[in-house]
Design a protein around this motif. Structure first.
Motif, PDB file in Angstrom:
ATOM      1  N   GLU A  75      37.287  10.753  89.820  1.00 18.35           N
ATOM      2  CA  GLU A  75      37.956  10.363  91.061  1.00 18.35           C
ATOM      3  C   GLU A  75      39.312  11.062  91.195  1.00 18.35           C
ATOM      4  O   GLU A  75      39.706  11.458  92.293  1.00 18.35           O
ATOM      5  CB  GLU A  75      38.144   8.846  91.089  1.00 18.35           C
ATOM      6  CG  GLU A  75      38.473   8.309  92.461  1.00 18.35           C
ATOM      7  CD  GLU A  75      38.441   6.794  92.490  1.00 18.35           C
ATOM      8  OE1 GLU A  75      39.419   6.213  92.985  1.00 18.35           O
ATOM      9  OE2 GLU A  75      37.454   6.210  92.027  1.00 18.35           O
TER      10      GLU A  75
ATOM     11  N   GLU B 123      34.125   7.805  85.685  1.00 20.60           N
ATOM     12  CA  GLU B 123      34.312   7.676  87.132  1.00 20.60           C
ATOM     13  C   GLU B 123      35.784   7.802  87.507  1.00 20.60           C
ATOM     14  O   GLU B 123      36.134   8.460  88.479  1.00 20.60           O
ATOM     15  CB  GLU B 123      33.739   6.331  87.604  1.00 20.60           C
ATOM     16  CG  GLU B 123      33.767   6.128  89.096  1.00 20.60           C
ATOM     17  CD  GLU B 123      34.989   5.392  89.579  1.00 20.60           C
ATOM     18  OE1 GLU B 123      35.359   5.607  90.751  1.00 20.60           O
ATOM     19  OE2 GLU B 123      35.581   4.628  88.813  1.00 20.60           O
ATOM     20  N   GLN B 124      36.664   7.194  86.727  1.00 27.58           N
ATOM     21  CA  GLN B 124      38.099   7.272  87.014  1.00 27.58           C
ATOM     22  C   GLN B 124      38.616   8.700  86.878  1.00 27.58           C
ATOM     23  O   GLN B 124      39.423   9.159  87.693  1.00 27.58           O
ATOM     24  CB  GLN B 124      38.870   6.337  86.083  1.00 27.58           C
ATOM     25  CG  GLN B 124      38.657   4.874  86.404  1.00 27.58           C
ATOM     26  CD  GLN B 124      39.220   3.944  85.334  1.00 27.58           C
ATOM     27  OE1 GLN B 124      39.602   4.380  84.244  1.00 27.58           O
ATOM     28  NE2 GLN B 124      39.259   2.664  85.641  1.00 27.58           N
TER      29      GLN B 124
END
Length: 145
Positions: A123, A119-120
């Protein structure tokens, strides 16, 4: 007084029609398509990071259940926000993600953070992905008929 000549406004009218069409229905389609693409990228990353259990050959157990169960939900729009869920329904997914105590409570198994790291990364990369897709899409919108 100077003469300006003849002006044909049809091209401007066509551009206005395309912009109105894009603004109304096509923007929602574009947003939904981008949400699905980002979810697919997230799914690919998290699957790759998910560990596969290793069992002795005489147990009959096969690893990979956690990796196989990752899935993507449906796109929902709440106000101006589009949401999609990437999840794993296996009951022990959170324990592998964040870590857990050992069965005898004597130690700690650290988490793998396969979802968190994926997810990081996504993002950080999402603005570039969206910008590239939007520029391509706007190029098609502004292209003449």
């Amino acid at each position: 007084m100077a003469r300006w000549g003849k002006v044909d406004f049809r091209q401007l009218q066509n551009l206005q029609k395309r912009l109105e069409r894009f603004e109304k229905a096509e923007m929602d389609q574009f947003n939904e398509k981008m949400v699905k693409e980002l979810a697919a990228r997230m799914l690919a990353r998290v699957i790759r990071r998910t560990p596969v259990g290793q069992y002795p050959s005489n147990t009959g157990k096969v690893g990979g259940t956690l990796r196989r169960e990752w899935t993507v939900g449906n796109v929902t729009k709440i106000g101006d926000v589009y949401e999609i869920e990437v999840f794993n329904p296996v009951y022990y997914a959170a324990y592998v993600e964040f870590g857990h105590r050992t069965a005898n409570h004597q130690g700690w198994v650290p988490g793998r953070f396969m979802m968190t790291i994926s997810e990081q990364e996504l993002e950080r990369e999402a603005p570039k992905i969206i910008e590239k897709a939007l520029m391509k899409y706007l190029g098609e919108v502004f292209k003449g008929d």
